[in-house]
Design an enzyme around this catalytic site. Structure first.
Site, PDB file in Angstrom:
ATOM      1  N   THR A  44      37.358  42.261  46.157  1.00 56.68           N
ATOM      2  CA  THR A  44      37.088  43.410  47.009  1.00 56.68           C
ATOM      3  C   THR A  44      35.697  43.259  47.614  1.00 56.68           C
ATOM      4  OG1 THR A  44      36.894  45.829  47.085  1.00 56.68           O
ATOM      5  CG2 THR A  44      36.243  44.764  45.045  1.00 56.68           C
ATOM      6  N   HIS A  50      37.914  43.255  28.414  1.00 54.73           N
ATOM      7  CA  HIS A  50      37.355  42.596  27.240  1.00 54.73           C
ATOM      8  C   HIS A  50      38.411  42.341  26.167  1.00 54.73           C
ATOM      9  CE1 HIS A  50      34.254  40.880  25.008  1.00 54.73           C
ATOM     10  NE2 HIS A  50      33.344  41.852  24.990  1.00 54.73           N
TER      11      HIS A  50
END
Length: 513
Positions: A432, A484
């Site tokens: 983006t 994560h």
């Protein structure tokens, strides 16, 4: 000789489909390119058209049967069936002659229905009507647009003719295959207007509203309500002084139709006098959230609630990329007929980094980790309706020119609402670019089920220490948000450093080192 009717070629992500509906029965006559059967997959409904004119001789896959890509569904034989279109046309002609009270402009009537939505889409919103009641249209011309939470679907005219009645106004919610309007084959426009009384003529529309001595078109009425305008101050340019959408837009721009403030009286006047005076206007406008915006909001919240999202940052010296672009941009444009931008370098750098760090290119499916042996990179595109993420497939094998052409095509079709559902699904990584709008630093949000997203930002000249000296360099902050649960911090940092190194020495992209 019989002609086979085959199912369409399904996308890679679609294994099979089911026969939703046959629009013809065995023995019926069909014309070339006439809709004959619909195949429903887990994402879209595909239409199967007749490859040749003739008679439907055999149906091999009944409604509800599961079929595979390019499977034979039936066969078309030569010739016309008894009681086919020719006989039906004669019967219709006799039936029409028997009904002397039927208007000349009112041929065979059809229900204009919303498309069949995929299973993941419950309903849509009537975004706009491109044709009004009585306006002549051609077969397959776009009548209306339905906005869903993923794409904008077009509703086309079933034949030459005109709309008789609009049942679902702009802004209304509709379900799959809901009746939107009634359509009549044959003449429209002036002929329809001549057959109807002046108060409900084709030009005046089926749902015009009279306010005082003014007549408002539906679209104009909606704008008047949104801007709280005084209708008596708007000059109509339509037939018979009818106020059109363009008239209201002009009044809003000029500010000539604002309502006068009502004088306060009694206790309200005393309260107003006691309150501090506020200078200037304080307008407010309430509009419903679009389907696409609702879906974006839902997915963004879902991403933050379900992923262990962290973001790591770095900065890249864009000197080499900018010098290379400045040197070859004219030659590049002449050779490839497309401008050389920065996104092509970032997509190629990300493709190379994804090959080196497969965890970043993976996705989480429940309790499983899916490793992708290819790089499909989604590029976020901003539109008036909201953010969409079309996907570039197999970016590792694409050239920079191919990337730039693909992104340019996505951007144009996204703004026109012409992207397909399959073009926005299946990406393994997303990029983006907030720098387009001047963003210096941001934290991009994951695009599930992907596990990472790269954020680009504005190129800013900053003083940097280079070989013990201070130099002004064009720098860009990079942000990598990652899940994560899947990606360790060490791999996320190394992945971002790899992109930085490839961009600061773009020759490595060309030499594949």
């Amino acid at each position: 000789m019989a002609t086979e009717i085959k199912a369409p070629t399904f996308p890679e992500s679609v294994a099979e489909g089911s026969v939703a509906a046959w629009h013809k029965k065995a023995g019926d006559s069909v014309e070339r390119d006439e809709l004959i059967v619909e195949i429903e997959t887990d994402k879209v409904v595909l239409e199967v058209l007749a490859p040749e004119a003739g008679t439907l001789a055999e149906v091999l896959a009944e409604e509800g049967d599961t079929v595979e890509s390019e499977q034979v569904l039936g066969r078309i034989g030569e010739g016309k069936a008894a009681g086919g279109k020719a006989d039906k046309a004669d019967a219709k002609a006799e039936k029409g002659a028997a009904k002397a009270d039927k208007p000349a402009a009112g041929g065979k009537q059809h229900e204009v229905k919303a498309p069949t939505f995929p299973e993941s889409i419950q309903e849509g919103t009537v975004a706009s009507w491109n044709k009004q009641v009585g306006e002549a249209v051609k077969r397959d011309e776009v009548l209306a647009e339905i906005e869903t939470d993923k794409v904008v679907l077009e509703v086309v005219a079933p034949a030459d003719g005109a709309l008789v009645e609009i049942k679902a106004e702009e802004g209304s919610q509709v379900e799959s295959e809901a009746v939107l309007a009634i359509f009549a084959e044959g003449a429209g426009g002036a002929a329809t207007a001549a057959d109807e009384p002046p108060a409900a003529s084709a030009d005046d529309g089926a749902s015009d509203e009279k306010v005082g001595d003014k007549i408002l078109a539906p679209a104009a009425r909606k704008l008047v309500a949104e801007h709280d305008l005084d209708v008596s101050r708007i000059e109509g340019t339509g037939k018979g002084g009818r106020i059109l959408k363009e008239d209201v837009q002009k009044a809003v721009k000029e500010g000539s139709a604002k309502k006068a403030a009502k004088p306060a009286s009694g206790g309200a006047a005393k309260a107003a006098a006691a309150a501090p005076a506020v200078e200037g206007e304080r307008p407010e406008k309430r509009v419903p959230m679009s389907r696409l915006r609702q879906t974006i909001a839902k997915r963004l919240v879902q991403a933050q609630q379900t992923a262990a999202m962290l973001t790591t940052y770095n900065e890249v010296d864009m000197s080499e990329v900018m010098a290379l672009r400045a040197q070859y941009k004219d030659t590049f444009a002449k050779t490839h007929d497309v401008k050389l931008g920065f996104m092509g370098f970032f997509v190629k750098a990300a493709s190379e980094a994804l090959k080196r760090f497969p965890d970043v290119n993976a996705s989480i499916d429940g309790t499983d980790i899916v490793y992708h042996g290819y790089q499909d990179i989604g590029v976020a595109v901003s539109t008036d309706r909201g953010l969409v993420v079309p996907v570039l497939r197999d970016t590792d094998s694409m050239k920079i020119a191919d990337v730039e052409k693909g992104i340019g095509d996505f951007g144009k079709r996204a703004r026109d609402g012409k992207l397909g559902i399959d073009e926005m699904q299946g990406g393994t990584f997303t990029i983006t670019n907030g720098g387009t709008f001047g963003s210096l630093m941001s934290t991009p949000i994951l695009n599930p089920p992907q596990t990472a997203i790269l954020g680009m930002h504005k190129i800013q000249d900053r003083p940097m220490a280079v070989d013990g000296k201070v130099e002004i360099r064009p720098m860009m902050y990079l942000a990598l948000s990652y899940d994560h649960r899947m990606i360790d911090g060490k791999d996320a940092v190394r992945f971002l450093v790899t992109i930085k190194e490839l961009l600061e020495d773009p020759a490595r992209l060309l030499l594949d080192i």
